[in-house]
Design a protein around this motif. Structure first.
Motif, short mmCIF file in Angstrom:
data_model
loop_
_atom_site.label_atom_id
_atom_site.label_comp_id
_atom_site.label_asym_id
_atom_site.label_seq_id
_atom_site.Cartn_x
_atom_site.Cartn_y
_atom_site.Cartn_z
N ARG A 25 33.70 61.82 34.94
CA ARG A 25 34.49 60.62 34.63
C ARG A 25 34.80 60.55 33.14
N ARG A 26 33.85 60.99 32.32
CA ARG A 26 34.04 60.96 30.86
C ARG A 26 34.22 62.39 30.36
N ARG A 27 35.18 63.09 30.91
CA ARG A 27 35.29 64.53 30.67
C ARG A 27 35.67 64.89 29.24
N GLN A 28 36.11 63.92 28.44
CA GLN A 28 36.44 64.23 27.05
C GLN A 28 35.27 64.01 26.10
N ARG A 29 34.14 63.53 26.63
CA ARG A 29 33.00 63.22 25.78
C ARG A 29 31.92 64.28 25.92
N THR B 128 26.24 62.53 24.30
CA THR B 128 26.37 61.07 24.33
C THR B 128 25.65 60.48 25.54
#
Length: 758
Positions: free
Chosen positions: A273-277, A281
């Motif tokens: 879901r947060r593939r750019q992070r 983190t």
């Protein structure tokens, strides 16, 4: 001739047996016997293969051994096909991947051509609010077998009979009963007649009341955990390289998940879901989460429609417990470390062994504890322990019970650790309460409890009134952590102890913990920081008039100054230490200071004075029967005699010290003495003996993971090889030594533990 008749819909068709013609017999009169058969509009079940299995797991890894073992149990050829039914039950903690394993195995079995009669699957939802009963499950299984509603017998007993009859006419069938919580869900669904059928059950609980072959599934290995995350991400987006680019963050993430497959799938979904992070983190978020179990949740469902949330899985298990079992579970969750000893469990729960063990067995049966081989120790999964502590915090009614349990455990550890320390230091006869018969037993106990002891050093006693027992535990660990050369651990616990002492304004403890922290920093070669910590301890002890801590602080300042090559200042510091100790009647402390003074004098080139200091200290340690002090004095004296060119006398000193090391179990100092003895033999021309001594030292250094000692031993081995004209071997060893020098420092002399104070 016998005739037959069949009801199709609302029309009768009849004819002679064996005649292929159908005759409309409506309104006819029959003379003679007639066989009638009622047939519904749905076709009769056919004995051909069927498959009711859900799809195999899309991402599956790390279970090769389990898959092979289960396939071996399911193989219809095992036992010559004589058994009518063989039942295999897979148990394990909720979220450990039992369903995925069962389906992977079921599909593999079908792929091998086994179970020509088909495969059946039913989710018994044993841990839902309303589990599926066997009466409900048999209806689903009959429909899967082709039995229509109109043909279902009216009673449950008749339905089970029909189910067994359908199976009896088939070739071997695999029946997967997933997510069972009660043997009553399983027993009525077992086949009757018919050879080669196999039943595969999954449950969080051991099915010990049924004739099953039991398999237990635990978490994944670190490598398999990494692979599961990687495959989950790259299946979604083939170009996702976060696992490759952030290996350390992924390792930490898997640890925070306890290597539990459900938790790993949840974090994989969160990362998608947060593939750019970056992965780091998410690691940070989970590390600081007040409730890590609750934090492990993601939107949506998994491949099999199950919620991607961990806490409900644990909540169900906790809700099923009887009150007494729930109490034991909460209190065992307070145990530090990665395993729980029976005595620790008894201390926490305040239960006698006879009452406690049935509870431990029950928690193991429902996969909330795992007994270790050999008996007497259990493991609680990291996330289960987090959950147990959480429910204890959330329920105000149990707070006092938990607080008392933790206080009992702290006092238990203080008593045993104080006794173990005396054995490690070789002065057990001075301990009035001797809980260990031998040094070996004390060290074995410390090894087994090490993780828990390190964790408990960070505990407080709740109200912080008086000296925290956790502070005493940190101080008592010094000798053991020195023995194991766990300098990083020692620095961590002494820092925590110093902070605890400051928090409760205990000046004695502040001074002692600051001095201990300085010694740990010294051994980590952080010499300036070490000097600062020791001088702080000195100031605090002078303010309180504590002569013992003043003695230790001055002595340790001297050791640090030698490492910083400030020899004159070091000599002054050791002299002050010896003077204060003698005035206060601290004979052993004074003698320890004389040993360290001798080393400082030797480093400054004042050999005769150094010899006098060592000989004076040796006489005192022999009189006291202090083997540790005697070893240090003889080793130091041998070093000075070597520097004075009195090599035969040096050999005598070293050999005597080696014998004492064997008696006391001081194996690391023995490695240093072997190294010194080898150098001395080289001076005497005994090159073969010297090489053997240096190799012995090297082996011990490698065992203790002492890289600086290893560097020194390799350098000495090279010198011995050159003297034996083994030039090629010497060149190889030289390269190894240089690599170690560059990596771990350029001073091979600071490898010995200082002669610390008891």
């Amino acid at each position: 001739m016998q005739q037959w008749a069949v009801l199709r819909g609302d029309e009768w068709w009849a004819g002679p047996v064996g005649d292929g013609d159908h005759i409309d017999m409506r309104g006819s009169t029959f003379y003679g016997p007639v066989t009638g058969k009622s047939e519904s509009s749905r076709a009769a079940p056919s004995p051909t293969a069927l498959s009711a299995l859900p799809a195999a797991p899309a991402v599956f890894t790390g279970r090769e051994d389990e898959v092979a073992e289960l396939l071996g149990a399911l193989d219809p050829g095992v036992g010559g096909g004589s058994e009518s039914v063989v039942i295999s039950a897979v148990s394990g903690l909720g979220g450990v991947g039992k369903t995925a394993l069962a389906l992977c195995v079921a599909h593999a079995a079908r792929g091998r051509g086994w179970f020509a009669g088909g495969a059946l699957f039913v989710d018994l939802r044993g841990y839902d609010d309303v589990p599926v009963t066997a009466d409900q499950a048999v209806l689903a299984l009959l429909r899967a077998l082709g039995v229509g509603d109109a043909d279902l017998p009216p009673t449950a007993d008749e339905q089970y009979a029909r189910y067994r009859a359908e199976l009896s006419s088939r070739e071997p069938v695999l029946i997967v009963l997933d997510n069972a919580s009660d043997p009553a869900q399983i027993a009525p669904l077992l086949p009757g007649e018919g050879g080669g059928h196999r039943v595969l059950v999954t449950s969080r609980e051991v099915q010990d009341s049924l004739p099953v072959r039991q398999f237990r599934v635990d978490g994944l290995t670190p490598d398999a955990s990494r692979d599961l995350i990687d495959r989950s991400l790259r299946q979604y987006e083939p170009g996702d390289r976060r696992v490759t680019d952030e290996p350390e963050a992924v390792r930490q993430l898997a640890e925070l998940c306890g290597h539990l497959p459900l938790a790993l799938l949840i974090v994989s979904a969160l990362l998608r879901r947060r593939r750019q992070r970056p992965v780091s983190t998410l690691v940070g978020e989970l590390r600081v989460a007040e409730d890590r179990v609750q934090a492990l949740r993601a939107k949506g469902v998994d491949q099999y429609g199950k919620e991607l949330s961990l806490r409900p899985v644990f909540d169900v298990m906790y809700a099923r417990m009887e009150p007494e079992l729930a109490r034991v579970f909460r209190l065992l969750g307070q145990a530090p470390g990665d395993s729980i000893e029976l005595k620790v469990a008894g201390t926490l729960t305040w239960l006698e062994r006879e009452r406690l063990e049935p509870f431990l067995d029950e928690l193991a049966a429902v996969s909330l504890l795992t007994p270790l081989p050999g008996g007497g120790r259990w493991v609680m999964h990291d996330l289960v322990r987090v959950y147990a502590r959480l429910v204890a915090v959330e329920d105000p009614g149990v707070h006092e019970d938990v607080a008392q349990a933790r206080r009992r455990l702290l006092k238990f550890y203080v008593k045993l650790l104080a006794s173990a320390k005396t054995h490690v230091e070789g002065i057990a006869e001075e301990e009035p309460q001797n809980y260990f018969n031998t040094r070996e037993r004390a060290v074995a106990w410390l090894d087994s409890e090490r993780t828990g002891l390190l964790e408990i050093c960070h505990w407080t006693d709740g109200d912080d009134k008086g000296r925290p027992d956790s502070l005493l535990i940190a101080l008592y660990l010094d000798s053991y952590l020195l023995l194991r050369r766990a300098f990083d651990d020692w620095a961590t616990v002494t820092k925590a102890a110093y902070e605890a002492a400051c928090r409760v304004h205990d000046s004695w403890a502040e001074a002692r913990t600051s001095d201990a922290h300085g010694l740990a920093l010294f051994l980590l070669r952080r010499f300036e920081e070490a000097e600062t910590a020791h001088r702080r301890a000195l100031r605090l002890s002078e303010d309180s008039g504590d002569a013992e801590v003043q003695t230790m602080a001055w002595d340790h300042i001297g050791i640090t100054l030698v490492a910083l090559r400030r020899y004159d200042d070091a000599i002054d510091a050791h002299t002050r230490s010896a003077r204060i100790a003698a005035k206060a009647g601290l004979v052993r402390h004074a003698s320890n200071a004389r040993v360290n003074l001798g080393a400082a004098l030797g480093s400054a080139g004042r050999m005769e004075e150094a010899q006098d200091a060592f000989e004076e200290a040796l006489a005192v340690h022999v009189e006291l029967g202090d083997k540790r002090g005697e070893i240090a004095a003889r080793d130091g004296l041998g070093t000075i005699l070597f520097k004075l060119g009195r090599h035969e006398e040096a050999v005598t000193a070293f050999v005597h010290a080696l014998g004492l090391c064997a008696e006391s179990g001081d194996w690391h100092r023995r490695a240093n003495i072997w190294n010194n003895l080898g150098r001395t033999w080289r001076k005497l021309g005994l090159h073969d003996e010297a090489l053997g001594a240096h190799i012995r030292a090297l082996n011990w250094y490698v065992f203790f993971r002492d890289r600086l000692g290893e560097t020194s031993a390799r350098a000495n081995i090279r010198a011995a090889l050159l003297q034996l004209d083994r030039t090629k071997d010497a060149q190889s060893v030289r390269r190894q030594a240089l690599d170690l020098y560059r990596k771990f420092g350029d001073d091979p002399n600071i490898t010995e533990l200082p002669n610390t104070h008891p």
